[in-house]
Design a protein around this motif. Sequence first.
Motif, PDB file in Angstrom:
ATOM      1  N   LEU A   9       0.834  -1.200   0.000  1.00  0.00           N
ATOM      2  CA  LEU A   9       0.000   0.000   0.000  1.00  0.00           C
ATOM      3  C   LEU A   9       0.871   1.254   0.000  1.00  0.00           C
ATOM      4  O   LEU A   9       1.905   1.316   0.651  1.00  0.00           O
ATOM      5  N   ILE A  40       0.853   7.844   1.924  1.00  0.00           N
ATOM      6  CA  ILE A  40       0.708   9.204   1.407  1.00  0.00           C
ATOM      7  C   ILE A  40       1.574  10.173   2.202  1.00  0.00           C
ATOM      8  O   ILE A  40       2.210  11.074   1.644  1.00  0.00           O
ATOM      9  N   THR A  86     -11.757   9.194  -3.291  1.00  0.00           N
ATOM     10  CA  THR A  86     -10.823   8.168  -2.840  1.00  0.00           C
ATOM     11  C   THR A  86     -11.060   7.850  -1.364  1.00  0.00           C
ATOM     12  O   THR A  86     -11.814   8.536  -0.674  1.00  0.00           O
ATOM     13  N   SER A  87     -10.378   6.814  -0.897  1.00  0.00           N
ATOM     14  CA  SER A  87     -10.373   6.475   0.523  1.00  0.00           C
ATOM     15  C   SER A  87      -8.955   6.199   0.983  1.00  0.00           C
ATOM     16  O   SER A  87      -8.081   5.828   0.186  1.00  0.00           O
ATOM     17  N   GLU A  88      -8.739   6.392   2.272  1.00  0.00           N
ATOM     18  CA  GLU A  88      -7.439   6.117   2.868  1.00  0.00           C
ATOM     19  C   GLU A  88      -7.626   5.672   4.311  1.00  0.00           C
ATOM     20  O   GLU A  88      -8.719   5.777   4.877  1.00  0.00           O
ATOM     21  N   CYS A  89      -6.558   5.170   4.879  1.00  0.00           N
ATOM     22  CA  CYS A  89      -6.519   4.818   6.292  1.00  0.00           C
ATOM     23  C   CYS A  89      -5.601   5.811   6.995  1.00  0.00           C
ATOM     24  O   CYS A  89      -4.524   6.128   6.478  1.00  0.00           O
ATOM     25  N   ARG A 111      -0.777   8.378   6.742  1.00  0.00           N
ATOM     26  CA  ARG A 111      -1.912   8.269   5.825  1.00  0.00           C
ATOM     27  C   ARG A 111      -1.565   7.221   4.774  1.00  0.00           C
ATOM     28  O   ARG A 111      -0.502   7.278   4.154  1.00  0.00           O
ATOM     29  N   ILE A 112      -2.483   6.264   4.563  1.00  0.00           N
ATOM     30  CA  ILE A 112      -2.237   5.136   3.671  1.00  0.00           C
ATOM     31  C   ILE A 112      -3.351   5.077   2.634  1.00  0.00           C
ATOM     32  O   ILE A 112      -4.531   5.025   2.990  1.00  0.00           O
ATOM     33  N   ARG A 113      -2.991   5.075   1.377  1.00  0.00           N
ATOM     34  CA  ARG A 113      -3.996   5.041   0.311  1.00  0.00           C
ATOM     35  C   ARG A 113      -4.627   3.649   0.218  1.00  0.00           C
ATOM     36  O   ARG A 113      -3.944   2.628   0.299  1.00  0.00           O
ATOM     37  N   LEU A 114      -5.945   3.618   0.030  1.00  0.00           N
ATOM     38  CA  LEU A 114      -6.671   2.367  -0.175  1.00  0.00           C
ATOM     39  C   LEU A 114      -7.012   2.204  -1.660  1.00  0.00           C
ATOM     40  O   LEU A 114      -7.068   3.187  -2.400  1.00  0.00           O
ATOM     41  N   LYS A 148     -12.778   3.520  -3.247  1.00  0.00           N
ATOM     42  CA  LYS A 148     -13.534   4.371  -2.330  1.00  0.00           C
ATOM     43  C   LYS A 148     -14.530   3.527  -1.556  1.00  0.00           C
ATOM     44  O   LYS A 148     -15.341   2.805  -2.144  1.00  0.00           O
TER      45      LYS A 148
END
Length: 486
Positions: free
Chosen positions: A37, A40, A444-447, A462-465, A468
């Motif tokens: 993953l 960000i 988009t979505s992230e963790c 911040r981690i990109r998923l 969405k």
Amino acid sequence: MKVERLAPVVTSLLPSNHPYLNGAWTPLHEEVNATELEVISGAIPTDLDGVYLRNTENQVQQPLGRFHPFDGDGMIHQIDFKNGQASYRNRFVRTRGFQAEQEAAGSLWGGLADPVQLAKRPGWGAHGSLKDSSSTDVVVHAGKALSTFYQCGEGYRLDPLTLEQEGLESWVPIDGISAHPKVDEATGELMFFNYSKHAPYMHYGVVGPDNRLKTYIPIPLPGPRLPHDMAFTTNYSILNDLPVFWDAKLLERNIHAVRLHEGIPSRFAIVPRHGGEIRWFEAAPTYVLHWLNAYEEGDEIILDGYFQEDPTPQPHKEAPPGFEHMMAYLDEHSFKPKLHRWRFNLKTGETTEGHLDDRILEFGMINARYAGRKYRYAYSTVAEVGWFLFRGFVKHDLETGESSQFILPEGVYASEAPFCPRIGAVDEDDGYLVSFLTDENAGTSECILLDAKDIAAGPVCRIRLPHKLCSGTHAVWAPRDMLAGA
């Protein structure tokens, strides 16, 4: 990012202007496994080891009627943290209802806002005509994930690491289990309740760390009720009989209309964990969706939760036509939940209570190692005005009365954020809050991870998923040592 996409599910859902089938509530139908993953910003902490699981509601088939977001099919999202790395995967919960609608390529049950006559087959739970979508909560017990349904469903087991489906939970009674079973990490026990439209109207049970039913007893009520959550202490479980429930005369006609019953107090059952004399306490009338924690202190039991000041709000005047009632009941700023404390004196039988904060807050989390025990820190969500969406978090220091907050940018929405202890943590707040975000601005979505000691500082990572996410309800953090096969 490496993404493996699974075979698509069968969907008949059509484009719609329904407010909860668009925007941050746009259903996701894609199932994936994702590794490597993209980070960000910041770095994935090396002192975090476990999985974050979140349940969401994703409507797959075209609704037979009006559709309510709680009707959506359950989907578990998981992010696995280990050695400074993270991987992600998501799966629909293959309930019996989900599988039947896959075979039929269409909806077989109406929803919460529909008349029972819409159902083409018998349904599940206390209502009796709804599909058990297992889309409300997810907990980890006896090494496995357990997903639940808000009106007493069957309970479905999944492997918390692979999300492999393991089917129905074997110990669940005929009346099902409520949305919010509670796990005591200190003993490995799971406490649950259910409710129904037949006497005694409620039962309570305990499942051991070996995943076997140990206790199952009646909790007699005056009639059908709609409790949603429970709490526990070291020695007791706390159940509730609140004055917001189905109208009895309409229920005789099989119409499930909820109202506030004036003149009836809130009642709380204090039950020894493994059964015994039930003590009932009365309090101010309200409805409570979620409790935060409870513990014993001298002769008193302390219970913290979110007291609704207006549990049956007026319809939203600015909602799209036909959605005025539903939008009001989904908007925290309409029903006004406030962080509240009840004290039940086991010696005198008296109840004292009052708000801990006058802000509108809900969906609270704590360090689960302190569940049922005296604790200091709480983490609540802040809601978007008019919507069932989360805009940020408030941390409370219940010892000093101080608080801090983190609010997201406009158009970015969070999920329930469990506390994740650091490896070797000593302090109660030594760890992280973890949450999935849906960014409507970017699609988009992230963790994100927040330092629980300083949430106002913003994300430490911040981690990109890979896609969405649709919004939803509840989530859980499970450290590695709670997972079977880890």
